[in-house]
Enzyme design. Structure first.
Site, mmCIF file in Angstrom:
data_model
loop_
_atom_site.group_PDB
_atom_site.id
_atom_site.type_symbol
_atom_site.label_atom_id
_atom_site.label_comp_id
_atom_site.label_asym_id
_atom_site.label_seq_id
_atom_site.Cartn_x
_atom_site.Cartn_y
_atom_site.Cartn_z
ATOM 1 N N MET A 71 5.342 -9.336 -6.452
ATOM 2 C CA MET A 71 4.707 -10.338 -7.294
ATOM 3 C C MET A 71 3.200 -10.115 -7.370
ATOM 4 O O MET A 71 2.596 -10.248 -8.422
ATOM 5 C CB MET A 71 4.994 -11.740 -6.742
ATOM 6 C CG MET A 71 4.331 -12.864 -7.509
ATOM 7 S SD MET A 71 4.598 -14.491 -6.744
ATOM 8 C CE MET A 71 6.377 -14.644 -6.911
ATOM 9 N N LEU A 87 1.955 -15.524 -14.413
ATOM 10 C CA LEU A 87 3.078 -16.067 -13.657
ATOM 11 C C LEU A 87 3.843 -17.101 -14.475
ATOM 12 O O LEU A 87 5.079 -17.047 -14.576
ATOM 13 C CB LEU A 87 2.544 -16.678 -12.355
ATOM 14 C CG LEU A 87 3.572 -17.117 -11.304
ATOM 15 C CD1 LEU A 87 2.976 -16.958 -9.908
ATOM 16 C CD2 LEU A 87 3.966 -18.579 -11.502
ATOM 17 N N LEU A 93 10.861 -15.817 -13.922
ATOM 18 C CA LEU A 93 10.508 -16.476 -12.670
ATOM 19 C C LEU A 93 10.503 -17.998 -12.808
ATOM 20 O O LEU A 93 11.090 -18.706 -11.982
ATOM 21 C CB LEU A 93 9.120 -16.006 -12.201
ATOM 22 C CG LEU A 93 8.626 -16.628 -10.893
ATOM 23 C CD1 LEU A 93 9.450 -16.117 -9.720
ATOM 24 C CD2 LEU A 93 7.148 -16.308 -10.662
ATOM 25 N N ARG A 160 3.535 -7.683 -10.481
ATOM 26 C CA ARG A 160 4.008 -8.334 -11.705
ATOM 27 C C ARG A 160 2.936 -9.214 -12.345
ATOM 28 O O ARG A 160 2.886 -9.343 -13.573
ATOM 29 C CB ARG A 160 5.252 -9.167 -11.360
ATOM 30 C CG ARG A 160 5.984 -9.752 -12.549
ATOM 31 C CD ARG A 160 6.584 -8.679 -13.426
ATOM 32 N NE ARG A 160 7.254 -9.277 -14.569
ATOM 33 C CZ ARG A 160 6.648 -9.595 -15.708
ATOM 34 N NH1 ARG A 160 5.354 -9.374 -15.840
ATOM 35 N NH2 ARG A 160 7.321 -10.127 -16.704
ATOM 36 N N TYR A 161 2.075 -9.833 -11.512
ATOM 37 C CA TYR A 161 1.150 -10.828 -12.063
ATOM 38 C C TYR A 161 -0.313 -10.583 -11.694
ATOM 39 O O TYR A 161 -1.179 -11.367 -12.079
ATOM 40 C CB TYR A 161 1.549 -12.237 -11.574
ATOM 41 C CG TYR A 161 3.012 -12.519 -11.743
ATOM 42 C CD1 TYR A 161 3.589 -12.578 -13.011
ATOM 43 C CD2 TYR A 161 3.842 -12.699 -10.640
ATOM 44 C CE1 TYR A 161 4.944 -12.812 -13.175
ATOM 45 C CE2 TYR A 161 5.199 -12.937 -10.789
ATOM 46 C CZ TYR A 161 5.746 -12.991 -12.058
ATOM 47 O OH TYR A 161 7.092 -13.211 -12.214
ATOM 48 N N HIS A 273 10.960 -18.469 -0.391
ATOM 49 C CA HIS A 273 10.531 -19.058 -1.665
ATOM 50 C C HIS A 273 11.748 -19.628 -2.380
ATOM 51 O O HIS A 273 12.780 -18.978 -2.499
ATOM 52 C CB HIS A 273 9.867 -17.996 -2.537
ATOM 53 C CG HIS A 273 9.032 -18.554 -3.639
ATOM 54 N ND1 HIS A 273 9.563 -19.299 -4.666
ATOM 55 C CD2 HIS A 273 7.690 -18.490 -3.876
ATOM 56 C CE1 HIS A 273 8.596 -19.663 -5.489
ATOM 57 N NE2 HIS A 273 7.448 -19.188 -5.037
ATOM 58 N N ASP A 350 1.629 -10.982 4.486
ATOM 59 C CA ASP A 350 0.935 -12.252 4.294
ATOM 60 C C ASP A 350 0.422 -12.388 2.875
ATOM 61 O O ASP A 350 0.025 -11.415 2.236
ATOM 62 C CB ASP A 350 -0.254 -12.344 5.258
ATOM 63 C CG ASP A 350 0.141 -12.862 6.629
ATOM 64 O OD1 ASP A 350 1.029 -13.732 6.698
ATOM 65 O OD2 ASP A 350 -0.434 -12.391 7.626
ATOM 66 N N GLU A 353 1.407 -18.005 0.311
ATOM 67 C CA GLU A 353 2.472 -18.885 0.775
ATOM 68 C C GLU A 353 2.641 -18.880 2.291
ATOM 69 O O GLU A 353 3.242 -19.797 2.846
ATOM 70 C CB GLU A 353 3.795 -18.516 0.079
ATOM 71 C CG GLU A 353 3.876 -19.095 -1.321
ATOM 72 C CD GLU A 353 4.463 -18.112 -2.326
ATOM 73 O OE1 GLU A 353 4.751 -16.972 -1.939
ATOM 74 O OE2 GLU A 353 4.591 -18.485 -3.498
ATOM 75 N N GLU A 357 0.103 -22.183 2.462
ATOM 76 C CA GLU A 357 1.168 -23.183 2.399
ATOM 77 C C GLU A 357 1.779 -23.455 3.773
ATOM 78 O O GLU A 357 1.938 -24.615 4.173
ATOM 79 C CB GLU A 357 2.251 -22.745 1.414
ATOM 80 C CG GLU A 357 3.310 -23.818 1.179
ATOM 81 C CD GLU A 357 4.306 -23.435 0.101
ATOM 82 O OE1 GLU A 357 5.258 -24.195 -0.093
ATOM 83 O OE2 GLU A 357 4.126 -22.387 -0.548
ATOM 84 N N CYS A 412 24.345 -15.167 -17.255
ATOM 85 C CA CYS A 412 23.213 -14.477 -17.867
ATOM 86 C C CYS A 412 23.459 -14.206 -19.352
ATOM 87 O O CYS A 412 24.492 -13.643 -19.727
ATOM 88 C CB CYS A 412 22.941 -13.156 -17.136
ATOM 89 S SG CYS A 412 21.609 -12.176 -17.860
ATOM 90 N N CYS A 417 17.610 -8.255 -19.927
ATOM 91 C CA CYS A 417 18.257 -7.873 -18.672
ATOM 92 C C CYS A 417 19.347 -6.831 -18.922
ATOM 93 O O CYS A 417 19.449 -5.835 -18.197
ATOM 94 C CB CYS A 417 18.848 -9.108 -18.000
ATOM 95 S SG CYS A 417 19.809 -8.763 -16.507
#
Length: 431
Positions: A71, A87, A93, A160-161, A273, A350, A353, A357, A412, A417
């Protein structure tokens, strides 16, 4: 039909030796006995890295690009806005339906100031890029020794972000001599041990999208242009013995900080998550695979402690997978159970989150000395060796992707995809 034939071909080539299961201690004893031969020595009970071979030669099947997918996270507070925009724009997501284009930017703008403060509280940015680059680099050094025929193994990171984004990674591959008529092999190695369409699936969709833009059909109509990069995928590894061992080592280290008479009564809370229930009900395999990791780790620990699997990072008012980590800690404290160890079971390093969090919000606000967190995998030599073992087995298999990856979720309906899976299945013919 083409996808079905490719899946059948892959399935026939998959052998039982490529399916790792975790059971009793002999599996771990066998895996750990291999560490010395594969580049890790044990000294006084601690694993230390052997000086790596240099990446100065090309094997008969090399070079090989090893692409770590994750991510990602903003490295500075100034990058938070762009990170959140990407995101919340990703329907894989955070599915917001037809209003994604409107709600995504709105939510990201409203959350940016708050999230910037959180990143400021953990040092001004996420360490996930630092750890991803370290882990991939160290793994490649081990791979050069373990698999000289596919060397040199060149590390890449595709977030990804956040930077480095998939586009940046793919452009760098081309600049480094992969593809563009020159061929070459690249392995998309997910750093989400447990598969979800929201995480690994989204990252693979992004690789497929940029592959089409940068190496797609030519004017001649070629679907797979000659000399393009040949891709294969490591899509999940929830119960690999090395992963399980790395988690267990960190948990044992934390448990050792409790008095001996309390140690076996400490409750272990494995935190992952969460996912929207709309994704879970679609048939996403993530909850089951996270549960498999938890059970494998508890087997390795001898089932000595009571434990639960809980879920964190819910966003928005819709229903998400629970019980929530924060609620669970509060309820146990109310019941008088104040010796708890939180274990980030779905994260390989790390990031916000774990550092904010879990550490600041949940543990910090609980204010109980007995509530602690197990260290993240980060630079664990055991974990890095596990990564190398997984990659080595994949390179030896000559399988483009697993049969499990080819199976779509029952609910799906995503054409993206479907086409992505067709593409990676088609790469079997290029290996």
């Amino acid at each position: 039909m083409a996808l079905r034939q490719s899946v059948s071909h892959i399935t026939k080539r998959a052998t039982q030796s490529q399916i790792t299961t975790v059971s009793a201690s002999p599996v771990f004893a066998l895996w750990k006995s291999d560490l010395k031969g594969n580049g890790v020595h044990q000294r006084n009970g601690m694993a230390t890295m052997v000086p790596p071979v240099t990446q100065d030669a090309t094997g008969s099947k090399g070079p090989t690009a090893m692409v770590f997918m994750n991510m990602g996270g903003p490295s500075t507070t100034d990058e938070v806005g762009d990170f959140l925009s990407r995101l919340f724009a990703d329907g894989d997501l955070i599915p917001l339906g037809r209003l994604q284009g409107y709600l995504g930017p709105l939510i990201s703008r409203r959350r940016t100031p708050k999230i910037q403060k959180q990143y400021a509280a953990i040092g001004g940015g996420s360490p996930i890029r630092k750890w991803s680059e370290y882990q991939s680099s160290e793994m490649c050094k081990l791979l050069d020794k373990m698999s000289p025929e596919t060397a040199p193994h060149k590390p890449y990171v595709a977030f990804r972000y956040a930077d480095p984004l998939t586009e940046e990674m793919y452009t760098k591959l081309l600049d480094d001599g992969f593809g563009g008529g020159r061929g070459g092999r690249a392995v998309a190695f997910t750093q989400y041990p447990q598969y979800s369409c929201s995480t690994t699936g989204s990252s693979l969709n992004d690789i497929w999208r940029w592959r089409n833009r940068l190496e797609g059909k030519r004017a001649t109509g070629e679907v797979v242009p000659e000399g393009s990069i040949t891709w294969s995928v490591i899509d999940r590894w929830p119960v690999h013995p090395g992963l399980v061992e790395a988690f267990a080592e960190n948990i044992e280290k934390t448990l050792a900080t409790y008095p001996a008479e309390k140690r076996d009564k400490v409750v272990l809370l494995f935190s992952a998550h969460s996912l929207p229930m709309s994704v879970v009900n679609r048939g996403d395999p993530y909850p089951a695979e996270v549960g498999a990791t938890v059970y494998a780790v508890m087997q390795r620990l001898g089932m000595k402690n009571p434990y639960r699997l809980v879920w964190q990072s819910q966003v928005g008012p819709s229903a998400w997978l629970g019980a929530q980590t924060s609620d669970t800690v509060q309820e146990y404290v109310k019941k008088g159970q104040t010796d708890l160890v939180l274990i980030p079971i779905a994260f390989t390093s790390d990031h916000i989150e774990t550092l904010y969090e879990l550490d600041h919000e949940i543990i910090g606000e609980a204010g109980q000395e007995g509530i602690k967190r197990a260290e993240s995998l980060n630079g664990s030599p055991t974990f890095i060796q596990a990564l190398a073992d997984i990659a080595h087995a994949h390179l030896k298999s000559d399988i483009a992707c697993s049969p499990q990856m080819m199976l779509r979720c029952p609910g799906c309906n995503s054409e993206r995809c479907l086409e992505q899976k067709k593409f990676f299945a088609s790469q079997q013919q290029q290996l």
